[in-house]
Design a protein around this motif. Sequence first.
Motif, PDB file in Angstrom:
ATOM      1  N   SER A  11       0.886  -0.702  -0.177  1.00  0.00           N
ATOM      2  CA  SER A  11       0.009   0.416  -0.193  1.00  0.00           C
ATOM      3  C   SER A  11       1.084   1.234  -0.209  1.00  0.00           C
ATOM      4  O   SER A  11       2.259   1.262   0.978  1.00  0.00           O
ATOM      5  CB  SER A  11      -1.100   0.407   1.341  1.00  0.00           C
ATOM      6  OG  SER A  11      -1.597   0.914   1.466  1.00  0.00           O
ATOM      7  N   LEU A  12       0.599   2.127  -0.589  1.00  0.00           N
ATOM      8  CA  LEU A  12       1.643   3.566  -1.375  1.00  0.00           C
ATOM      9  C   LEU A  12       1.875   4.671  -0.001  1.00  0.00           C
ATOM     10  O   LEU A  12       2.033   4.594   0.861  1.00  0.00           O
ATOM     11  CB  LEU A  12       1.185   4.402  -2.311  1.00  0.00           C
ATOM     12  CG  LEU A  12       1.394   3.730  -3.520  1.00  0.00           C
ATOM     13  CD1 LEU A  12       1.221   4.304  -4.907  1.00  0.00           C
ATOM     14  CD2 LEU A  12       2.502   3.160  -3.557  1.00  0.00           C
ATOM     15  N   SER A  13       0.080   4.466   0.315  1.00  0.00           N
ATOM     16  CA  SER A  13      -0.417   6.077   1.666  1.00  0.00           C
ATOM     17  C   SER A  13       0.387   4.889   2.837  1.00  0.00           C
ATOM     18  O   SER A  13      -0.233   5.806   4.107  1.00  0.00           O
ATOM     19  CB  SER A  13      -1.925   5.789   1.603  1.00  0.00           C
ATOM     20  OG  SER A  13      -2.196   4.797   2.561  1.00  0.00           O
ATOM     21  N   THR A  14       0.666   4.213   3.469  1.00  0.00           N
ATOM     22  CA  THR A  14       0.495   3.386   4.884  1.00  0.00           C
ATOM     23  C   THR A  14       2.189   4.027   4.884  1.00  0.00           C
ATOM     24  O   THR A  14       2.707   2.802   6.504  1.00  0.00           O
ATOM     25  CB  THR A  14       0.373   1.634   4.787  1.00  0.00           C
ATOM     26  OG1 THR A  14       0.405   1.349   3.955  1.00  0.00           O
ATOM     27  CG2 THR A  14      -1.047   2.028   5.319  1.00  0.00           C
ATOM     28  N   VAL A  15       3.123   4.004   3.858  1.00  0.00           N
ATOM     29  CA  VAL A  15       4.955   3.981   4.111  1.00  0.00           C
ATOM     30  C   VAL A  15       5.173   4.879   4.923  1.00  0.00           C
ATOM     31  O   VAL A  15       4.939   6.260   4.365  1.00  0.00           O
ATOM     32  CB  VAL A  15       5.378   3.787   2.044  1.00  0.00           C
ATOM     33  CG1 VAL A  15       6.832   3.614   3.271  1.00  0.00           C
ATOM     34  CG2 VAL A  15       4.993   2.349   1.468  1.00  0.00           C
ATOM     35  N   SER A  16       4.832   4.925   6.703  1.00  0.00           N
ATOM     36  CA  SER A  16       5.156   6.238   6.691  1.00  0.00           C
ATOM     37  C   SER A  16       7.035   6.796   6.609  1.00  0.00           C
ATOM     38  O   SER A  16       7.135   5.526   6.689  1.00  0.00           O
ATOM     39  CB  SER A  16       5.101   5.582   8.449  1.00  0.00           C
ATOM     40  OG  SER A  16       5.785   4.796   8.984  1.00  0.00           O
ATOM     41  N   PRO A  17       7.026   7.492   7.811  1.00  0.00           N
ATOM     42  CA  PRO A  17       8.904   8.018   8.158  1.00  0.00           C
ATOM     43  C   PRO A  17       9.531   6.792   8.484  1.00  0.00           C
ATOM     44  O   PRO A  17      10.819   7.000   8.488  1.00  0.00           O
ATOM     45  CB  PRO A  17       8.901   9.050   8.375  1.00  0.00           C
ATOM     46  CG  PRO A  17       7.055  10.006   8.325  1.00  0.00           C
ATOM     47  CD  PRO A  17       6.343   8.927   8.388  1.00  0.00           C
ATOM     48  N   SER A  18       8.725   6.205   9.531  1.00  0.00           N
ATOM     49  CA  SER A  18       9.307   5.704  10.236  1.00  0.00           C
ATOM     50  C   SER A  18      10.090   4.046   9.111  1.00  0.00           C
ATOM     51  O   SER A  18      10.801   3.543   9.955  1.00  0.00           O
ATOM     52  CB  SER A  18       8.536   5.314  11.753  1.00  0.00           C
ATOM     53  OG  SER A  18       7.736   4.467  11.056  1.00  0.00           O
TER      54      SER A  18
END
Length: 299
Positions: free
Chosen positions: A122-129
């Motif tokens: 999922s693209l939108s769930t790639v967080s900075p952490s």
Amino acid sequence: MDFLNYEFMQRALLAAVLVGITAPAVGIYLVQRRQALMGDGIGHVAMTGVGLGFLLSTSPVWMATAVSVLGTVLMELIRWYGRTRGDIALAMLFYGGMAGGVMLINVAGGSSANLVSYLFGSLSTVSPSDVTAICVLAAFVLLVTLGLRRQLFAVSQDEEFARVTGLPVRALNLLTAVTAAVTVTVAMRVVGLLLVSALMVVPVAAAQQLTRSFTVTFVIAVAIGVAVTVSGTVTSFYQDVPPGATIVLLTIAAFMALTALATPLARRRARAAAAAQPAGDPAECSIPAARGAGEEAGV
């Protein structure tokens, strides 16, 4: 290029590039060892780590890394000592890992959307952490696959020969498996746990259609990996389709295209070689001099 205005796409593209590099970099050794489906099994085990991450309110990426590394060590121990029952033990490990992950996510109160994002990307769930974790893990993968490429290649080609030359075969086998486990967790946010194995194997198989040199195959496979992950990520943004499925389909398309290209090239080379060979030349019947595995593969 308007997609670069979105921070989540910047993170997704960075993760995609790292996945495109690391997955084929590990996959080339798995293909040589005829363990092309190892990534699929590790993906099943990593699901338990994702579930533990939700349950313990910690990073699912780091928890999945720890659990998949532990599962990989168990897989190698089963492969060494399992004998006839090894395949049954591996099956229980794989499917138990998947079932455990689903159960733990449910106990932690996670939704089916959380599960799907890890299974298929999922693209939108790639967080900075997540990006930080992916960068650190990718650095480890590249350090191993490039720094120990000669040793890993030797073991992948012929374990007995590598053992005779004094290489620590079991340690290198275990390191390869652990590196594959780390690669799975690197790729799960972009490609998904169920599809990552394809990105580890298909670019390597596609590159092998054009060359048999290890070094050239490595470079071409990584180039294909980066091209399909970036293309799939951008396509997913504009067409609102799953990134993992898009990337895998593009990878298979690249394999088919290179296969179609390689067939006439191979025939042309064969005709050129036959035309260059004088009729009745004694060299036709001579046995080529033996070369070392590393020299033949262009390591």
